[in-house]
Design an enzyme around this catalytic site. Structure first.
Site, PDB file in Angstrom:
ATOM      1  N   GLU A  26       0.825  -1.205   0.000  1.00 23.69           N
ATOM      2  CA  GLU A  26       0.000   0.000   0.000  1.00 23.69           C
ATOM      3  C   GLU A  26       0.864   1.262   0.000  1.00 23.69           C
ATOM      4  OE1 GLU A  26      -3.260   0.584  -0.167  1.00 23.69           O
ATOM      5  OE2 GLU A  26      -3.906  -1.504  -0.282  1.00 23.69           O
TER       6      GLU A  26
ATOM      7  N   GLY B  87      11.551   6.700  -5.360  1.00 22.54           N
ATOM      8  CA  GLY B  87      11.095   8.079  -5.193  1.00 22.54           C
ATOM      9  C   GLY B  87      10.259   8.297  -3.940  1.00 22.54           C
TER      10      GLY B  87
END
Length: 373
Positions: free
Chosen positions: A52, A96
């Site tokens: 998630e 990222g």
């Protein structure tokens, strides 16, 4: 008549009987069309939580190899909690939005301290963990514990905006969209339903050219019935991203080592290593900028040499152009004046340190130069 059905009826303008039908048609579609993803089929909250978090801001195809690598390195909450943050960032490198990795590390330590290493199953406790918002909590609790907790990620916002032909951008109707997501949620199969919603948005109700002909909710979708599905959701007026031009130094010493520094733990790219440099001021040459920045950040004098590479990179709120030059250390002892740590390393050792994506392009260019020599 349940509260959920009233809410769906009053907001969406849908017949009450359609809610049950929508649940059934979506779950039937999902049973035949669901994607085979590595975190599905498990009720262990740890890998579900990892997936998630990784899926925030990142596409599934990008996440999958990182997910496998992460669980190989940190198979349990305890192994993550006791790991060094630098190793956590190194495993995350390239994905990222590094605050996600830092928050996973902090949250794992909090779970060890407050819950004996067992992922909590109460919504308030999950929301109190670093890096977990309402949608992420809903994804975890519904998938791991079959709790009827709704979600509202970008895919779901798009689906619901089209379903009711939302006349404003989703950001201006967040409360109503949460109400609709909660109203539609199947109370018996919430985990499967939420996964089905996400798959519907990822494969059918896509941002561009939605595949309405194969959508299980076609007959319920007001945007489709009005012929405006591809025009929704409405978008906020966007402003151009600020553009920063940065002078970057690859500083060599007489032992053919390179000077790198570690960014402060908080803030953008916190805890990652980088090649030093800074923003080019108006009417300043690249060389003058690099000399000034290195003097201010590290307290040393350098000679600026040939250009290595120019890298363009976009972040969520701005974009940068890195103009990178070879530099030679002339005098002074490097000091960590504006960073947390500095090191001299060889090009062979540099992979031991986590770098931002833009900096990995610099490393690649340096290796190419070395191979040509």
């Amino acid at each position: 008549m349940g509260r959920n059905q009233k809410s769906a009826d009053s907001f969406a303008g849908l017949p009450i009987s359609s809610v049950e039908n929508q649940r059934e048609t979506l779950l039937t579609w999902y049973a035949n069309a669901c994607r085979d993803l590595p975190w599905r089929g498990s009720t262990d909250p740890y890998p579900i939580w990892i997936s998630e978090i990784m899926l925030q801001q990142t596409q599934v195809k990008t996440v999958i190899p990182y997910y496998h690598r992460w669980l190989a390195e940190f198979p349990t909450i305890e192994t993550l909690a006791t790991a060094d943050l630098q190793q956590v960032l190194l495993v995350w490198q390239g994905l990222g939005y590094y605050s996600r990795a830092r928050n996973l590390h902090k949250a794992a330590q909090q779970i060890i301290q407050d819950y004996g290493g067992i992922f909590p199953d109460q919504l308030s406790d999950v929301l109190a963990l670093p890096g977990i918002g309402r949608t992420t909590a809903g994804g975890i609790l519904s998938a791991a514990f079959n709790q009827p907790v709704p979600i509202l990620d970008g895919n779901v916002k798009r689906i619901l905006a089209r379903l009711v032909a939302l006349s404003v951008p989703p950001a201006k109707a967040t409360k109503k969209l949460w109400q609709l997501s909660e109203s539609l949620l199947d109370p018996e199969h919430p985990g499967t339903f939420n996964q089905a919603l996400m798959d519907l948005g990822a494969t059918i109700c896509t941002p561009k050219n939605p595949d309405c002909c194969h959508c299980p909710w076609q007959s319920h979708c007001q945007a489709y019935n009005l012929g405006i599905a591809s025009k929704l959701p409405m978008r906020e007026a966007s402003t151009p991203l600020p553009h920063k031009i940065i002078g970057v130094a690859v500083i060599w010493n007489n032992q053919e080592q390179i000077l790198i520094d570690r960014r402060p733990a908080q803030g953008l790219l916190g805890g990652l290593w980088e090649f030093p440099g800074g923003k080019i001021e108006p009417d300043e040459t690249v060389a003058d900028c690099i000399k000034r920045e290195i003097r201010e950040e590290l307290g040393i004098e350098i000679e600026v040499g040939d250009r290595v590479i120019t890298v363009d990179h976009a972040y969520s709120h701005f974009r940068v152009t890195l103009i990178v030059h070879h530099c030679r250390h002339l005098s002074g002892v490097p000091q960590a004046l504006e960073c947390d740590e500095i090191r001299w390393v060889t090009l062979e050792e540099i992979d031991q340190f986590p770098f931002p994506k833009a900096n990995t392009q610099i490393i690649g260019a340096l290796r190419q130069e070395t191979e040509r020599m």
